[in-house]
Write a protein that holds these residues in place. Structure first.
Motif, PDB file in Angstrom:
ATOM      1  N   ILE A 123      47.160  30.383  40.565  1.00 31.31           N
ATOM      2  CA  ILE A 123      46.773  30.775  39.206  1.00 31.31           C
ATOM      3  C   ILE A 123      47.098  32.253  39.018  1.00 31.31           C
ATOM      4  N   LEU A 124      47.832  32.573  37.970  1.00 35.34           N
ATOM      5  CA  LEU A 124      48.131  33.962  37.630  1.00 35.34           C
ATOM      6  C   LEU A 124      47.171  34.435  36.544  1.00 35.34           C
ATOM      7  N   GLY A 125      46.492  35.539  36.810  1.00 29.28           N
ATOM      8  CA  GLY A 125      45.574  36.089  35.815  1.00 29.28           C
ATOM      9  C   GLY A 125      44.121  36.070  36.228  1.00 29.28           C
ATOM     10  N   LEU A 126      43.838  35.735  37.476  1.00 27.29           N
ATOM     11  CA  LEU A 126      42.435  35.701  37.916  1.00 27.29           C
ATOM     12  C   LEU A 126      41.809  37.089  37.834  1.00 27.29           C
ATOM     13  N   PRO A 127      40.527  37.176  37.495  1.00 26.48           N
ATOM     14  CA  PRO A 127      39.869  38.468  37.271  1.00 26.48           C
ATOM     15  C   PRO A 127      39.992  39.400  38.469  1.00 26.48           C
ATOM     16  N   GLY A 128      40.269  40.663  38.184  1.00 26.63           N
ATOM     17  CA  GLY A 128      40.359  41.677  39.231  1.00 26.63           C
ATOM     18  C   GLY A 128      41.760  41.862  39.787  1.00 26.63           C
ATOM     19  N   GLU A 129      42.661  40.923  39.497  1.00 24.63           N
ATOM     20  CA  GLU A 129      44.031  41.044  40.007  1.00 24.63           C
ATOM     21  C   GLU A 129      44.907  41.769  38.981  1.00 24.63           C
ATOM     22  N   THR A 130      45.996  42.341  39.482  1.00 17.26           N
ATOM     23  CA  THR A 130      46.894  43.147  38.643  1.00 17.26           C
ATOM     24  C   THR A 130      48.291  42.539  38.651  1.00 17.26           C
ATOM     25  N   ARG A 131      49.120  43.052  37.775  1.00 13.69           N
ATOM     26  CA  ARG A 131      50.517  42.601  37.717  1.00 13.69           C
ATOM     27  C   ARG A 131      51.205  42.797  39.073  1.00 13.69           C
ATOM     28  N   GLU A 132      50.938  43.924  39.723  1.00 13.43           N
ATOM     29  CA  GLU A 132      51.547  44.165  41.030  1.00 13.43           C
ATOM     30  C   GLU A 132      51.055  43.151  42.060  1.00 13.43           C
ATOM     31  N   ASP A 133      49.777  42.747  41.962  1.00 11.58           N
ATOM     32  CA  ASP A 133      49.255  41.705  42.846  1.00 11.58           C
ATOM     33  C   ASP A 133      50.039  40.405  42.676  1.00 11.58           C
ATOM     34  N   TRP A 134      50.322  40.027  41.417  1.00 11.87           N
ATOM     35  CA  TRP A 134      51.007  38.753  41.169  1.00 11.87           C
ATOM     36  C   TRP A 134      52.457  38.800  41.648  1.00 11.87           C
ATOM     37  N   LEU A 135      53.102  39.916  41.462  1.00 10.89           N
ATOM     38  CA  LEU A 135      54.476  40.036  41.946  1.00 10.89           C
ATOM     39  C   LEU A 135      54.509  40.075  43.474  1.00 10.89           C
ATOM     40  N   ASN A 136      53.518  40.737  44.068  1.00 14.17           N
ATOM     41  CA  ASN A 136      53.439  40.739  45.530  1.00 14.17           C
ATOM     42  C   ASN A 136      53.133  39.340  46.055  1.00 14.17           C
ATOM     43  N   GLN A 137      52.382  38.575  45.286  1.00 13.19           N
ATOM     44  CA  GLN A 137      52.104  37.188  45.659  1.00 13.19           C
ATOM     45  C   GLN A 137      53.412  36.401  45.797  1.00 13.19           C
ATOM     46  N   LYS A 185      53.525  25.268  42.100  1.00 13.33           N
ATOM     47  CA  LYS A 185      52.959  25.107  40.766  1.00 13.33           C
ATOM     48  C   LYS A 185      52.246  26.397  40.388  1.00 13.33           C
ATOM     49  N   LEU A 186      52.666  26.997  39.305  1.00 10.72           N
ATOM     50  CA  LEU A 186      51.979  28.167  38.759  1.00 10.72           C
ATOM     51  C   LEU A 186      51.264  27.759  37.482  1.00 10.72           C
ATOM     52  N   HIS A 187      50.182  28.429  37.177  1.00  8.25           N
ATOM     53  CA  HIS A 187      49.728  28.361  35.784  1.00  8.25           C
ATOM     54  C   HIS A 187      48.894  29.570  35.419  1.00  8.25           C
ATOM     55  N   GLN A 188      48.866  29.806  34.122  1.00  3.67           N
ATOM     56  CA  GLN A 188      48.129  30.933  33.579  1.00  3.67           C
ATOM     57  C   GLN A 188      46.633  30.651  33.657  1.00  3.67           C
ATOM     58  N   LEU A 189      45.838  31.710  33.813  1.00  3.17           N
ATOM     59  CA  LEU A 189      44.396  31.528  33.772  1.00  3.17           C
ATOM     60  C   LEU A 189      43.992  31.038  32.385  1.00  3.17           C
ATOM     61  N   GLN A 230      36.256  42.006  31.550  1.00  2.00           N
ATOM     62  CA  GLN A 230      36.654  41.771  32.939  1.00  2.00           C
ATOM     63  C   GLN A 230      37.850  40.826  33.043  1.00  2.00           C
ATOM     64  N   PHE A 231      38.286  40.282  31.905  1.00  6.92           N
ATOM     65  CA  PHE A 231      39.361  39.290  31.892  1.00  6.92           C
ATOM     66  C   PHE A 231      40.557  39.805  31.111  1.00  6.92           C
ATOM     67  N   HIS A 232      41.726  39.543  31.634  1.00  5.55           N
ATOM     68  CA  HIS A 232      42.955  39.807  30.896  1.00  5.55           C
ATOM     69  C   HIS A 232      43.656  38.473  30.690  1.00  5.55           C
ATOM     70  N   LEU A 233      43.599  37.953  29.471  1.00  8.25           N
ATOM     71  CA  LEU A 233      44.240  36.686  29.152  1.00  8.25           C
ATOM     72  C   LEU A 233      45.601  36.964  28.531  1.00  8.25           C
ATOM     73  N   PHE A 234      46.637  36.376  29.111  1.00  7.71           N
ATOM     74  CA  PHE A 234      48.007  36.658  28.692  1.00  7.71           C
ATOM     75  C   PHE A 234      48.302  36.123  27.295  1.00  7.71           C
ATOM     76  N   SER A 235      49.130  36.858  26.559  1.00  4.18           N
ATOM     77  CA  SER A 235      49.842  36.259  25.426  1.00  4.18           C
ATOM     78  C   SER A 235      50.986  35.433  26.025  1.00  4.18           C
ATOM     79  N   ALA A 236      51.529  34.508  25.245  1.00  2.00           N
ATOM     80  CA  ALA A 236      52.636  33.689  25.750  1.00  2.00           C
ATOM     81  C   ALA A 236      53.820  34.564  26.127  1.00  2.00           C
TER      82      ALA A 236
END
Length: 313
Positions: free
Chosen positions: A195-209, A222-226, A244-250
């Motif tokens: 899941i991309l977008g879990l609370p407390g994680e950053t863009r750099e965290d997701w790219l490092n993932q 399988k990826l999906h948005q929070l 505490q949440f960052h919900l992505f725009s499309a």
């Protein structure tokens, strides 16, 4: 101008699941969901209570998956649904609800083999957790994989232990690595769900993932948005502390998906980018995009940026 052919043998700019599946089977194959009546170790007290903070199982369980129906009955109903669209096809029994390897081995074998006895079922997909595989079950699946298609799909959700603890996952990332390595070494197809977008994680965290996952023996991803679903712990957390949440725009998520793909090992087959909860269970974000529409936007953006899966791997 001649189209470029990529590492995976065709001109799509990522190693897509539909093309892979079409090449693997000589006919159309569709997953049909089955509820085997399982629970989870973070629900029944083995690891914890309450389940994952984001999880409402109703968001991805078809209505025909009713525990009053046998495995065979659920398969029959699922097949009838899909055969309205496509007359000639075969199916994989998708044990999707909760932790579908979390039961005594003899019970699991009974359920799996009931599914495989159906003449239109050509294999199994088992959705589970990295910490819910017994040694004897691995041995059974290893032997079964020599006869039929078997995929074990692991909910990893994050590569960060701090996040896994926060979402009440009940396992560590080290256990995820172990599960992927164990299945891979035994010739069992595996999948990783994140899941991309879990609370407390950053863009750099997701790219490092993406970099971290690329070093592991992962077949499918399988990826999906929070998403915030009704009836979850996360719904209350979101109501109480929306900051505490960052919900992505499309548009933002499309850009992240492309950046993620650039770093991803080209051998990994990408099965999904987004999840779609039923509108009556979804709080946010509401994009109004179907899966195929989102995929088309990702493909368009890959072309616009003249990039592809693994370009920066």
């Amino acid at each position: 101008m001649k189209q470029k052919t990529f590492f995976w043998g065709h001109s799509k700019r990522y190693n897509d699941f539909p093309t892979y599946f079409k090449n693997l089977f000589s006919e159309r194959v569709q997953k049909v969901s089955v509820d085997g009546g399982f629970t989870c170790p973070n629900r029944d007290g083995e690891k914890g209570y309450g389940g994952c903070t984001y999880c409402n199982n109703k968001t991805f369980k078809p209505t025909y998956c009713n525990l009053e129906n046998s495995v065979t009955s659920q398969i029959e109903q699922g097949i009838r649904f899909f055969e309205k669209k496509y007359k000639s096809m075969r199916f994989l029994a998708y044990f999707q609800a909760y932790t579908s390897s979390y039961a005594p081995l003899e019970n699991l074998i009974e359920l799996y083999e009931e599914a495989l006895r159906h003449p239109k079922i050509v294999g199994l997909v088992i959705s589970t957790r990295p910490d819910a595989l017994q040694g004897e079950l691995l041995e059974y699946l290893e032997e079964l994989s020599k006869k039929v298609y078997v995929m074990v799909e692991f909910g990893l959700e994050s590569h960060l232990d701090s996040t896994l603890e926060k979402i009440n996952r009940g396992h560590t990332f080290a256990e995820s690595v172990w599960a992927l390595e164990e299945t891979s070494s035994r010739g069992i197809n595996n999948g990783a769900h994140l899941i991309l977008g879990l609370p407390g994680e950053t863009r750099e965290d997701w790219l490092n993932q993406s970099r971290v996952i690329s070093q592991l023996p992962v077949n499918n991803l399988k990826l999906h948005q929070l998403q915030i679903h009704k009836g979850t712990v996360m719904e209350k957390q979101f109501r109480d502390n929306p900051d505490q949440f960052h919900l992505f725009s499309a548009e933002e998520y499309i850009e992240l998906a492309v950046d993620y793909l650039e770093l991803l090992n080209p051998k990994i087959i990408v099965e999904r980018f987004i999840s779609q909860a039923p509108p009556d269970l979804l709080i946010a974000p509401r994009w109004g995009l179907k899966n195929f529409e989102f995929v088309a936007k990702v493909e368009k953006r890959l072309k616009e940026r003249d990039t592809w899966q693994g370009k920066l791997y």
